[in-house]
Design a protein around this motif. Structure first.
Motif, PDB file in Angstrom:
ATOM      1  N   ARG A   8     -57.611 -17.386 -98.566  1.00 15.27           N
ATOM      2  CA  ARG A   8     -57.802 -16.159 -99.286  1.00 15.27           C
ATOM      3  C   ARG A   8     -58.684 -16.321-100.553  1.00 15.27           C
ATOM      4  N   TRP A  10     -59.511 -15.056-104.014  1.00 18.57           N
ATOM      5  CA  TRP A  10     -58.962 -14.320-105.181  1.00 18.57           C
ATOM      6  C   TRP A  10     -60.004 -13.716-106.225  1.00 18.57           C
ATOM      7  N   ALA A  12     -60.443 -13.623-109.872  1.00 20.79           N
ATOM      8  CA  ALA A  12     -59.615 -14.140-110.954  1.00 20.79           C
ATOM      9  C   ALA A  12     -60.443 -14.120-112.230  1.00 20.79           C
ATOM     10  N   GLU A  30     -64.976 -14.786-108.024  1.00 16.68           N
ATOM     11  CA  GLU A  30     -64.341 -14.754-106.901  1.00 16.68           C
ATOM     12  C   GLU A  30     -64.397 -16.233-106.222  1.00 16.68           C
ATOM     13  N   ASP A  95     -56.586 -10.117-109.321  1.00 14.59           N
ATOM     14  CA  ASP A  95     -55.451 -10.999-108.789  1.00 14.59           C
ATOM     15  C   ASP A  95     -54.706 -11.727-109.779  1.00 14.59           C
ATOM     16  N   VAL A 333     -56.443 -20.179-110.096  1.00 11.87           N
ATOM     17  CA  VAL A 333     -56.237 -20.080-108.653  1.00 11.87           C
ATOM     18  C   VAL A 333     -55.862 -21.296-107.878  1.00 11.87           C
TER      19      VAL A 333
END
Length: 370
Positions: A8, A10, A12, A30, A95, A333
Motif C-alpha cells: 500500500r 500511504w 503521510a 507518498e 492517511d 508509515v
C-alpha cells in the motif's frame, strides 16, 4: 524483501520542530515504507515569540512542561491546517501524521530522552491518525535514540553513486554513510549550528549568523578547534549521539565576535572531517541538509576540510528544508507496518527495532501503542 507491487502507498504528513525553534516544518510524501513514491507540498509555520520562549524554557526537561506541550501541539495542528488549506487538501486524503515533537532532553549516556508533544491531542485536533514517540523503543533496546533519519536518507539515495555521506546540520550535526552494498552507518559528528547561534545571540542579540557574514570577517582559532577535537567523544566508536548542549562548557571562548563565529563555524566542519576515521570507506560525495547548508562560510569550510565534492541536497533534487519532516512521515508509515526505525549501525540499538506510539483519530482520548 516484500513484493513492493503489493504494498500500500500511504499519503503521510511529517512534522518536525528542531532545536533552533524556528517553527514547525510540515511535509507530505507518498510512500510504502520502503520507497518514496511522490512528494506533496510542504511549509514552515514560524513560532510566535511567546511560544518559542515557552518551549525553550523546558530545555533540560524542566519548567512548565505541560503548558509548553499543549502550546507546541496546538502550533503543530495549526501548521497542518495551514498546509491543507493552502493546497486544498481534505483531511480524509491524509492517511497518517508522523509527529516528532520537540526534544527537550537527550542524554543517551544516561539512557534518557524526552520529546514533548501530545499525540492524542494532535489526533483530536486534526481528525487524522498520529504516530509519535519515535525514540523510546530504541532507547529501551540499548540504542542512542538518534539519529532516526538515516533510513529515509537511504531510501532517497537509492539511485545515487555510493559510498555517499549525508550530513545534516541542525543544532547538532549528524552523518549518514550509505554504502554500495546496502551498508548504513550513522552518528552525530559533533556541534552543528547551535554553538554558532548561541554565540551570536549572546553577543549580538541575533538568532544566527546570517549567510555566515560574521564568520567570514573573522579568523578561526585552530588551537581551540584542535583542543575540542581531542575530547573523548571524537575517539568514541559510533553509533553515538549528542545533546544540543553537550559541549557548552568547552565552548566558552575568549575571542572577538568575528573570530568566535569563525572558530565555531570551522569546528563544525572539522568535526565532520574527524568522523571520517569511523567510516568504512571514504565518501565520494557529501550532501548537506539542515539549516547549515544555507551558511556559505560553513559550506566553504566543509569543502576545505573534506576535500571531496560537498553540495546542498537540492543538487540531487531533495528538499532540504522539508527533509526532516518528510523523514518522520516515512518513519510513521514504517511504524504502522512494523518495520525497523533504527538499526545497530544507525543508533547502536541491539537489533533492528521498530517503535512509535499510535493514536487513532477516532479514539485518540486514550491513544494506544502499536
Amino acid at each position: 524483501m516484500a513484493n513492493n507491487a503489493k504494498r500500500r502507498v500511504w499519503r503521510a504528513l511529517g512534522l518536525m520542530s528542531g532545536t533552533s525553534l524556528d517553527g514547525v516544518d510540515a511535509a507530505l510524501i507518498e510512500t510504502d515504507g520502503e520507497r518514496v513514491h511522490g512528494f506533496g507540498p510542504w511549509l514552515t509555520r514560524p513560532y510566535d515569540a511567546a511560544t518559542r520562549e515557552l518551549i525553550r524554557s523546558t530545555f533540560g526537561d524542566k519548567g512548565p512542561i505541560a503548558l509548553a506541550e499543549r502550546a507546541l501541539t496546538e502550533a503543530h495542528a495549526a501548521a497542518i491546517e495551514k498546509l491543507l488549506a493552502e493546497h486544498s487538501i481534505a483531511r480524509r486524503e491524509v492517511d497518517l501524521i508522523g509527529f516528532h515533537g520537540q526534544t527537550i532532553d537527550h542524554r543517551p549516556d544516561l539512557g534518557r530522552t524526552r520529546q514533548i508533544g501530545d499525540g492524542g491531542l494532535l489526533a483530536r485536533l486534526t481528525g487524522i491518525d498520529v504516530v509519535n514517540d519515535f525514540r523510546s523503543a530504541d532507547m529501551r533496546a540499548g540504542g542512542q535514540g538518534a539519529p532516526l533519519a538515516p533510513l529515509y536518507h537511504a531510501a532517497l539515495a537509492a539511485g545515487l553513486e555510493k559510498p555517499l555521506a549525508v550530513l545534516n546540520i541542525g543544532g547538532v550535526a549528524n552523518v549518514t554513510w550509505i554504502g554500495s552494498d546496502d551498508g548504513l552507518l550513522a552518528f552525530d559528528t559533533g556541534p552543528g549550528g547551535a554553538p554558532i547561534d548561541d554565540w551570536m545571540l549572546r553577543h549580538t542579540g541575533k538568532a544566527f549568523d546570517r549567510d555566515g557574514e560574521t564568520a567570514a570577517r573573522g579568523q578561526a582559532d585552530r588551537s581551540v578547534i584542535d583542543r575540542i577535537l581531542k575530547l573523548d567523544y571524537y575517539r568514541k566508536i559510533p553509533p553515538k549521539a549528542l545533546d544540543r548542549n553537550a559541549f557548552s562548557d568547552d565552548l566558552k571562548l575568549d575571542l572577538s565576535l568575528e573570530d568566535g563565529a569563525a572558530t565555531l563555524t570551522v569546528l563544525t566542519a572539522a568535526a565532520a572531517a574527524a568522523g571520517l576515521r569511523h567510516l568504512p570507506k571514504p565518501p565520494r560525495r557529501w550532501l548537506v541538509t539542515g539549516g547549515g547548508r544555507h551558511n556559505p562560510s560553513l559550506m566553504a569550510a566543509l569543502r576545505r576540510e573534506l576535500g571531496v565534492p560537498v553540495d546542498p541536497v537540492e543538487a540531487v533534487g531533495w528538499r532540504g528544508d522539508a527533509l526532516e519532516a518528510e523523514a518522520f512521515a516515512f518513519l510513521a508509515v514504517r511504524s504502522r507496518l512494523g518495520l525497523p526505525l533504527s538499526l545497530p549501525g544507525t543508533t547502536g540499538v541491539s537489533r533492528p527495532t521498530t517503535g512509535g506510539a499510535f493514536h487513532p483519530a477516532a479514539r485518540s482520548e486514550q491513544g494506544s501503542s502499536r
